[in-house]
Write a protein that holds these residues in place. Structure first.
Motif, short mmCIF file in Angstrom:
data_model
loop_
_atom_site.label_atom_id
_atom_site.label_comp_id
_atom_site.label_asym_id
_atom_site.label_seq_id
_atom_site.Cartn_x
_atom_site.Cartn_y
_atom_site.Cartn_z
N ILE A 54 -6.30 -7.83 -2.28
CA ILE A 54 -6.65 -9.14 -2.83
C ILE A 54 -6.00 -9.28 -4.20
O ILE A 54 -6.05 -8.38 -5.02
CB ILE A 54 -8.18 -9.28 -2.96
N GLY A 55 -5.38 -10.45 -4.41
CA GLY A 55 -4.74 -10.70 -5.69
C GLY A 55 -4.21 -12.11 -5.80
O GLY A 55 -4.43 -12.94 -4.91
N ALA A 56 -3.49 -12.38 -6.87
CA ALA A 56 -2.91 -13.70 -7.10
C ALA A 56 -1.67 -13.91 -6.25
O ALA A 56 -1.28 -15.05 -5.99
CB ALA A 56 -2.59 -13.87 -8.58
N SER A 57 -1.05 -12.81 -5.80
CA SER A 57 0.12 -12.87 -4.92
C SER A 57 0.31 -11.48 -4.32
O SER A 57 -0.37 -10.53 -4.72
CB SER A 57 1.38 -13.28 -5.69
N SER A 58 1.27 -11.35 -3.42
CA SER A 58 1.54 -10.04 -2.83
C SER A 58 2.10 -9.06 -3.86
O SER A 58 2.04 -7.85 -3.67
CB SER A 58 2.51 -10.17 -1.65
N LEU A 59 2.61 -9.58 -4.96
CA LEU A 59 3.14 -8.73 -6.03
C LEU A 59 2.13 -8.50 -7.16
O LEU A 59 2.42 -7.77 -8.10
CB LEU A 59 4.42 -9.35 -6.60
N ASP A 60 0.97 -9.16 -7.06
CA ASP A 60 -0.06 -9.05 -8.10
C ASP A 60 -1.40 -8.71 -7.44
O ASP A 60 -2.34 -9.48 -7.50
CB ASP A 60 -0.15 -10.36 -8.89
N ILE A 61 -1.48 -7.56 -6.80
CA ILE A 61 -2.70 -7.12 -6.11
C ILE A 61 -3.65 -6.52 -7.14
O ILE A 61 -3.27 -5.66 -7.92
CB ILE A 61 -2.36 -6.09 -5.00
N GLN A 62 -4.91 -6.97 -7.10
CA GLN A 62 -5.89 -6.52 -8.09
C GLN A 62 -7.04 -5.73 -7.47
O GLN A 62 -7.79 -5.08 -8.19
CB GLN A 62 -6.44 -7.74 -8.84
N ALA B 286 -2.53 -3.78 9.11
CA ALA B 286 -3.24 -3.42 10.33
C ALA B 286 -2.56 -2.28 11.07
O ALA B 286 -1.37 -2.02 10.86
CB ALA B 286 -3.33 -4.64 11.25
N PRO B 287 -3.31 -1.61 11.95
CA PRO B 287 -2.68 -0.58 12.81
C PRO B 287 -1.60 -1.22 13.68
O PRO B 287 -1.65 -2.41 13.97
CB PRO B 287 -3.83 -0.09 13.68
N THR B 288 -0.63 -0.42 14.10
CA THR B 288 0.48 -0.95 14.90
C THR B 288 0.68 -0.15 16.18
O THR B 288 1.80 0.09 16.61
CB THR B 288 1.78 -0.95 14.08
N ASN B 289 -0.43 0.25 16.81
CA ASN B 289 -0.32 1.01 18.05
C ASN B 289 0.01 0.14 19.26
O ASN B 289 0.77 0.53 20.13
CB ASN B 289 -1.62 1.78 18.31
N LEU B 290 -0.56 -1.06 19.32
CA LEU B 290 -0.35 -1.96 20.46
C LEU B 290 0.73 -3.00 20.19
O LEU B 290 1.39 -3.46 21.11
CB LEU B 290 -1.65 -2.68 20.83
N ALA B 291 0.87 -3.40 18.94
CA ALA B 291 1.82 -4.47 18.60
C ALA B 291 2.59 -4.09 17.34
O ALA B 291 2.05 -3.45 16.44
CB ALA B 291 1.07 -5.77 18.38
N ASP B 292 3.83 -4.52 17.30
CA ASP B 292 4.65 -4.33 16.11
C ASP B 292 4.27 -5.43 15.13
O ASP B 292 4.33 -6.61 15.46
CB ASP B 292 6.12 -4.42 16.49
N LYS B 293 3.83 -5.05 13.93
CA LYS B 293 3.37 -6.03 12.95
C LYS B 293 4.06 -5.80 11.61
O LYS B 293 4.53 -4.70 11.32
CB LYS B 293 1.86 -5.88 12.73
N PRO B 294 4.07 -6.82 10.76
CA PRO B 294 4.59 -6.63 9.41
C PRO B 294 3.70 -5.66 8.63
O PRO B 294 2.55 -5.41 9.02
CB PRO B 294 4.51 -8.03 8.78
N SER B 295 4.19 -5.15 7.53
CA SER B 295 3.41 -4.19 6.74
C SER B 295 2.15 -4.81 6.17
O SER B 295 1.16 -4.11 5.95
CB SER B 295 4.26 -3.61 5.62
N GLU B 296 2.14 -6.11 5.93
CA GLU B 296 0.94 -6.83 5.52
C GLU B 296 1.11 -8.30 5.85
O GLU B 296 2.23 -8.81 5.91
CB GLU B 296 0.64 -6.64 4.02
N GLU B 297 -0.03 -8.97 6.10
CA GLU B 297 -0.02 -10.38 6.45
C GLU B 297 -1.06 -11.12 5.63
O GLU B 297 -2.16 -10.62 5.42
CB GLU B 297 -0.35 -10.57 7.93
#
Length: 117
Positions: free
Chosen positions: A78-86, A19-30
């Motif tokens: 979208i994927g089976a895990s954050s390391l397996d994005i399809q 998500a954009p991070t203009n208003l809040a500091d967020k992780p790179s993906e959730e």
């Protein structure tokens, strides 16, 4: 999701959002959603449907005492895990969306008097 293996199996499908991070500091993906397929025989497939609402994308913004979905570009992975994005796709939110406004019940800047017995 298609079973490309040689035995019947299930798969967990995970939906991550950047998500954009203009208003809040967020992780790179959730992680925002997930589901498991039914048991799939080899060569069989199943479609899973995910619906993301503004509240699913919102962050709490202290200064506004509200849950806000920021305007900007979001990336869905979208994927089976954050390391397996399809599958990856982007979408845009045209303006900030106030999902829920809350009352500032305990203002931390307010002076407090010491309680005495």
């Amino acid at each position: 999701m298609k079973n490309t293996g040689k035995v019947t199996g299930k798969e967990v499908v995970q939906v991550y959002v950047s998500a954009p991070t203009n208003l809040a500091d967020k992780p790179s993906e959730e992680l925002r959603a997930f589901a498991k397929t039914k048991a799939l025989k080899p060569g069989k497939s199943e479609k899973l449907k995910f619906t993301l609402k503004a509240k699913d994308l919102a962050s709490f913004i202290d200064e506004q005492s509200a849950w806000i979905t920021e305007k900007g570009t979001y990336t869905v992975k979208i994927g089976a895990s954050s390391l397996d994005i399809q599958l990856t796709d982007d979408f845009s939110v045209a303006k900030d969306i106030t999902v829920e406004k809350v009352n500032n019940v305990f203002d931390l800047d307010a002076k407090m008097e010491t309680l005495k017995n």
